[in-house]
Scaffold this motif. Sequence first.
Motif, short mmCIF file in Angstrom:
data_model
loop_
_atom_site.label_atom_id
_atom_site.label_comp_id
_atom_site.label_asym_id
_atom_site.label_seq_id
_atom_site.Cartn_x
_atom_site.Cartn_y
_atom_site.Cartn_z
N GLY A 226 8.32 9.48 19.01
CA GLY A 226 9.34 8.61 18.82
C GLY A 226 10.53 8.73 18.02
O GLY A 226 11.54 8.58 18.43
N ARG A 227 10.29 9.31 16.74
CA ARG A 227 11.43 9.15 15.85
C ARG A 227 12.08 10.40 16.24
O ARG A 227 13.66 10.30 16.24
CB ARG A 227 10.84 9.22 14.63
CG ARG A 227 10.38 7.97 13.87
CD ARG A 227 10.03 8.12 12.59
NE ARG A 227 9.08 9.30 12.36
CZ ARG A 227 8.34 9.41 11.23
NH1 ARG A 227 8.70 9.06 10.19
NH2 ARG A 227 7.32 10.42 11.24
N LEU A 228 11.45 11.50 16.75
CA LEU A 228 12.49 12.71 17.29
C LEU A 228 13.23 12.40 18.40
O LEU A 228 14.34 12.75 18.69
CB LEU A 228 11.57 14.00 17.19
CG LEU A 228 11.05 14.60 15.91
CD1 LEU A 228 10.68 15.86 16.31
CD2 LEU A 228 12.13 14.83 15.07
N ALA B 129 5.14 12.28 -0.98
CA ALA B 129 5.44 13.64 -0.81
C ALA B 129 4.94 14.26 0.56
O ALA B 129 5.80 15.15 1.33
CB ALA B 129 4.73 14.64 -1.92
N HIS B 130 3.85 13.85 1.26
CA HIS B 130 3.40 14.37 2.36
C HIS B 130 4.36 13.85 3.43
O HIS B 130 4.83 14.82 4.38
CB HIS B 130 2.12 14.06 2.75
CG HIS B 130 1.68 14.29 4.02
ND1 HIS B 130 1.34 15.66 4.45
CD2 HIS B 130 1.69 13.79 5.34
CE1 HIS B 130 0.86 15.59 5.79
NE2 HIS B 130 1.34 14.44 6.29
N CYS B 131 4.89 12.54 3.47
CA CYS B 131 5.97 12.20 4.45
C CYS B 131 7.31 12.84 4.51
O CYS B 131 7.77 13.20 5.47
CB CYS B 131 6.01 10.76 4.26
SG CYS B 131 4.57 9.66 4.82
N PHE B 132 7.68 13.18 3.17
CA PHE B 132 8.96 13.74 3.22
C PHE B 132 8.81 15.10 3.70
O PHE B 132 9.88 15.52 4.55
CB PHE B 132 9.36 13.75 1.50
CG PHE B 132 10.63 14.44 1.35
CD1 PHE B 132 11.58 13.77 1.56
CD2 PHE B 132 10.86 15.78 1.17
CE1 PHE B 132 13.14 14.15 1.24
CE2 PHE B 132 12.03 16.30 0.85
CZ PHE B 132 13.19 15.40 0.99
N GLY B 133 7.76 16.03 3.54
CA GLY B 133 7.92 17.11 3.93
C GLY B 133 7.49 17.01 5.55
O GLY B 133 8.11 17.97 6.30
N CYS B 134 6.70 16.16 5.97
CA CYS B 134 6.39 15.97 7.46
C CYS B 134 7.77 15.78 7.99
O CYS B 134 8.04 16.43 8.98
CB CYS B 134 5.42 15.01 7.55
SG CYS B 134 5.38 14.13 9.10
N ILE B 135 8.54 14.74 7.62
CA ILE B 135 9.66 14.39 8.54
C ILE B 135 10.76 15.44 8.31
O ILE B 135 11.33 15.82 9.17
CB ILE B 135 10.02 12.87 8.17
CG1 ILE B 135 11.20 12.37 9.44
CG2 ILE B 135 10.72 12.81 6.77
CD1 ILE B 135 10.33 12.41 10.56
N SER B 136 10.83 15.97 7.08
CA SER B 136 11.91 17.08 7.09
C SER B 136 11.71 17.85 7.96
O SER B 136 12.50 18.65 8.72
CB SER B 136 11.81 17.72 5.63
OG SER B 136 12.33 16.48 4.58
N ILE C 215 2.46 3.86 11.30
CA ILE C 215 2.36 5.13 10.92
C ILE C 215 2.35 5.31 9.26
O ILE C 215 2.59 4.55 8.72
CB ILE C 215 3.38 6.14 11.81
CG1 ILE C 215 4.61 5.86 11.26
CG2 ILE C 215 3.22 6.00 13.34
CD1 ILE C 215 5.97 6.64 11.41
N CYS C 216 1.63 6.80 8.99
CA CYS C 216 1.67 6.90 7.65
C CYS C 216 0.84 6.11 6.70
O CYS C 216 1.32 6.33 5.27
CB CYS C 216 2.94 7.12 7.07
SG CYS C 216 4.30 7.97 8.17
N VAL C 217 0.04 5.34 7.11
CA VAL C 217 -0.47 4.30 6.20
C VAL C 217 -1.63 4.99 5.18
O VAL C 217 -1.86 4.48 4.17
CB VAL C 217 -1.37 3.07 6.84
CG1 VAL C 217 -0.43 2.22 7.56
CG2 VAL C 217 -2.32 3.66 7.85
N ASN C 218 -1.92 6.09 5.43
CA ASN C 218 -2.71 6.86 4.67
C ASN C 218 -2.22 8.15 4.11
O ASN C 218 -2.78 8.92 3.36
CB ASN C 218 -4.15 7.23 5.27
CG ASN C 218 -5.01 6.33 5.67
OD1 ASN C 218 -5.05 5.25 4.91
ND2 ASN C 218 -5.48 6.21 6.89
N ASP C 219 -0.98 8.19 4.04
CA ASP C 219 -0.12 9.44 3.69
C ASP C 219 0.71 9.01 2.22
O ASP C 219 0.79 7.88 1.79
CB ASP C 219 0.89 9.79 4.67
CG ASP C 219 -0.08 10.41 5.90
OD1 ASP C 219 -0.60 11.09 5.72
OD2 ASP C 219 0.31 9.81 7.00
N THR C 220 1.04 10.09 1.45
CA THR C 220 1.67 9.93 0.08
C THR C 220 3.22 10.37 0.45
O THR C 220 3.63 10.74 1.61
CB THR C 220 1.36 11.23 -0.65
OG1 THR C 220 1.64 12.42 -0.23
CG2 THR C 220 -0.37 11.24 -0.93
FE1 FES Z 1 4.45 10.19 7.12
FE2 FES Z 1 4.86 12.08 9.05
S1 FES Z 1 3.08 11.30 7.96
S2 FES Z 1 6.22 10.85 8.29
#
Ligand code: FES
Length: 345
Positions: free
Chosen positions: A275-277, A314-321, A307-312
């Motif tokens: 969805g975001r992309l 740092a993980h989200c930053f890397g994932c979305i970047s 989304i992302c409720v179990n993520d850190t």
């Molecule tokens: Fe949080 Fe992808 S897991 S942005």
Amino acid sequence: MLDVIKKAEETHSLNKDELVLLLKEDKFDKEIFEAADRVRKKYVGDEVHLRGLIEFSNICKQNCLYCGLRRDNKNVERYRLSEEQIINFAKNARNLGYRTVVLQSGEDDYFNVDRMTRILRAIKELDLAITLSIGEKSYEEYKAYKEAGANRYLLRIETTDKGLYEKLDPNMSHENRKRCLMDLKKLGYEVGTGCLVGLPGQTLESLADDILFFKEIDADMIGVGPFIPNPDTPLKDEKGGTFELSLKVMALTRLLLPDINIPATTAMETLNKNGRLIALQSGANVVMPNVTEGEYRKLYALYPGKICVNDTPAHCFGCISGKINSIGRPISKDYGYRKKIFEKA
Ligand code: FES
Ligand code: 5AD
Ligand code: SF4
């Protein structure tokens, strides 16, 4: 139809009938999304601005029928972050590379002017732009927050249909919500607003009014997201909004307000795993990844399937970047204020 899309792309102006026409018919959606993507590129470029979202309290005195944080919902464990935690989350966001943090909460009076201004001043030391999203306050409170360093404010109008708004937001007044937005403008904030798509009783005409309202108040940022029914609320059995219609409202907003900031909202990603992309390729130029740590993400439960409720962070930053780079878009390194290159003739 195609001539109306062309007109929107060239003049950034449509009337209500034209907007309703485009909202009704879905044969030319692809053309609308592509036109919005071109307008995005022309006015705000390829850069995507990341804003780190800190959800610092899920306590709310309001009772919006659609929202999981409403005060009557007894099924959610409530939390408030300490000042120290909030400032630390901001610090970590800065270290990850964020240039903006968004401080969001329910309408929680514990965070009064004293506490909020202390937090704002401490975060300001970190060289971050600050967006507040803490609901309806008085002119004086908004003024104190501005002076303490807040740069932007998010307050969705949710719907411009006054009757619908007051039905879904008991004891809240549409007049006061507009007053808040006007006060924020007067005080020199960059003002973000937006709407929910697919509320029970909402019409396409009213969505057209929403888009015209965004233009009328010259909003600097618009967040559009589908209404997703929450099982812990009175609207649990309603249908909710669709991804496609939300995307179309967002794309039409880009066509009419070419130089503003438009986030690819988290709720869009809940309904569509890309969805975001997809939103970033249909008019959006901002993403607001979560930088809240630990269990709190899960508890900030506006709607199910977040989304992302179990993520850190740092993980989200890397994932979305990574995702953003994969569609050939760079991550911005500046604060990402509105560019204001479109002036009405
Ligand atoms: Fe949080 Fe992808 S897991 S942005
Ligand atoms: N579905 C989608 N968005 C929601 N919000 C609140 N409840 C829901 C829901 N059930 C949105 C509102 C609010 C923002 C913080 O979250 O638009 O302004
Ligand atoms: Fe509170 Fe905002 Fe949810 Fe309404 S939408 S109940 S004001 S957190």
